[in-house]
Design an enzyme around this catalytic site. Structure first.
Site, mmCIF file in Angstrom:
data_model
loop_
_atom_site.group_PDB
_atom_site.id
_atom_site.type_symbol
_atom_site.label_atom_id
_atom_site.label_comp_id
_atom_site.label_asym_id
_atom_site.label_seq_id
_atom_site.Cartn_x
_atom_site.Cartn_y
_atom_site.Cartn_z
ATOM 1 C CB SER A 1 52.034 -26.263 68.644
ATOM 2 O OG SER A 1 52.282 -27.602 68.988
ATOM 3 C CB SER B 1 60.869 -30.256 69.589
ATOM 4 O OG SER B 1 60.339 -30.512 70.864
ATOM 5 C CD GLU C 1 58.925 -42.616 78.027
ATOM 6 O OE1 GLU C 1 58.217 -43.522 77.576
ATOM 7 O OE2 GLU C 1 58.645 -41.399 77.878
ATOM 8 C CD GLU D 1 53.939 -27.280 78.615
ATOM 9 O OE1 GLU D 1 53.309 -27.613 77.601
ATOM 10 O OE2 GLU D 1 55.140 -27.563 78.792
ATOM 11 N N GLY E 1 59.599 -22.560 69.966
ATOM 12 C CA GLY E 1 60.570 -23.282 69.163
ATOM 13 C C GLY E 1 61.619 -23.973 70.010
#
Length: 391
Positions: A163, A131, A375, A248, A129
């Protein structure tokens, strides 16, 4: 550069290959597919637990956490063998690669036993959790709050794109515990069971998989969380976040390299223009492996390579996206009509295109966002490789 491994690394590879040959589930056993990235079918739970018990789940970890204290080169060949066979190591990637890894790094011994090891053994599944509606790539802008109330925290807020949350047992939740602190400070991390009263999880359909729900919108309304579920120190969540994303990104470039190899195998050029794009794809695949091998060698020597990881993440994710776009363009309208085939557990038949090319292309946009957007990677490269000012 010597692109081979010493005898001890190859012996490690041979031992893992022998384990796969003996224990890999058959396609008949693996017929049930996961509903989301936090749903693990029973056969896959048994497979994950077997890897854990033999030290092949996360070889770089100590045996207590499903590994065998392997070095970075051994970890590389382990991932390489999985990728070559197109094998899913587990079906809860954020639980294994981020949540459990963060618990091991920042959690207490009790949290290891209560949460980390059950996640690693496939007994629990986890979601991440981070975003929020107004804090996607900018974690520092999160607004979900946790107020201390005696021995508990009271959580209120809203997470987005979480997700697998609707199938997860727990959510590693980033919350603001000091609203008066600077944006990067005052953030803490709580592990919240999803059956806690006040949590609502709503799956979100996507354009590439309208019937295959994974993303979620999660709301917290006066959710009471025991203070013992705090991961790491109070108001030090930014440190946990950097560690989480670091887990990750570990060897992430290899997955992009394998995807490029699969694209080389699966797409056959027809026109001269197709052949030109295919040649570019082959060169990108070689370039990514050479850059990745250089980064791997530095890591094996104990050298830090944050900027190199950003270069690999940016180049790899965008090379896969460009290659898939060219393939879809070359195939034309037939690429839109191809049915999606659920990817098998064991190696794919080279004659099959699974999933369809349109879905392959759509999914590449997740790779240029997840784990740090292109970015953001360009900003890191500009500052730390090119030496450009922040503004």
């Amino acid at each position: 550069m010597r692109l081979t491994f010493d005898d001890d690394v190859e012996a490690f590879r041979a031992e893992f290959v022998a384990f796969l040959d003996e224990h890999l589930p058959s396609e008949a056993d693996a017929v049930e597919r996961p509903r989301s990235t936090a749903h693990i079918p029973d056969w896959a739970r048994r497979w994950q637990r077997l890897q854990f018990d033999h030290g092949w789940l996360l070889p770089g970890h100590p045996p207590r956490f499903g590994g065998r204290d392997a070095g970075i080169l051994e970890q590389y060949v382990h991932k390489q063998e999985l990728a070559r066979r197109r094998i899913y190591q587990n079906f809860n990637p954020q639980g294994l690669g981020i949540v459990a890894a963060s618990l091991i790094t920042f959690g207490t011994p009790d949290q290891h036993e209560r949460w980390a090891i059950p996640i690693l053994r496939g007994e629990l599944t986890a979601a991440l959790g981070m975003s929020e509606p107004e804090a996607g790539s900018d974690l520092a802008g999160l607004r979900t709050r946790a107020r201390r109330d005696g021995d508990n925290f009271v959580v209120n807020g809203h997470k987005l794109w979480t997700s697998g949350a609707h199938d997860a047992d727990v959510v590693l939740t980033f919350v603001r515990t000091d609203p008066d602190a600077a944006k990067h400070r005052g953030i803490s991390v709580l592990l919240i069971p999803t059956d806690t009263p006040g949590i609502e999880r709503r799956p979100i359909a996507t354009v590439c998989s309208p019937d295959d729900l994974d993303f979620n919108e999660v709301t917290f309304s006066d959710v009471i969380v025991p203070a013992e579920n705090l991961i790491g120190e109070l108001n030090q969540g930014w440190k946990v976040a950097n560690g989480s994303l670091g887990h990750e990104r570990n060897l992430l470039w290899l997955s992009y390299a394998e995807r490029l190899d699969h694209l080389v195998e699966d797409f056959r050029p027809v026109t001269e223009l197709d052949a030109d794009h295919h040649a570019g794809l082959v060169m990108d695949a070689y370039a990514l492996r050479l850059l990745g091998s250089a980064a791997l060698a530095r890591a094996a020597r104990g050298e830090s390579g944050t900027a190199a990881v950003s270069v690999l993440k940016l180049f790899g994710s965008e090379a896969v996206q460009n290659a898939t776009e060219h393939a879809l363009t070359a195939i034309g309208v037939d690429g839109l009509d191809q049915p999606t085939v659920t990817a098998r557990f064991s190696p794919l038949n080279p004659e099959e295109l699974a999933p369809g090319w349109f879905e392959r292309y759509i999914r590449t946009f997740a790779h240029t966002v997840a784990g740090g957007t292109s970015e953001i990677q360009r900003n890191i490269i500009a500052e730390h490789v090119l030496g450009l000012p922040r503004r």
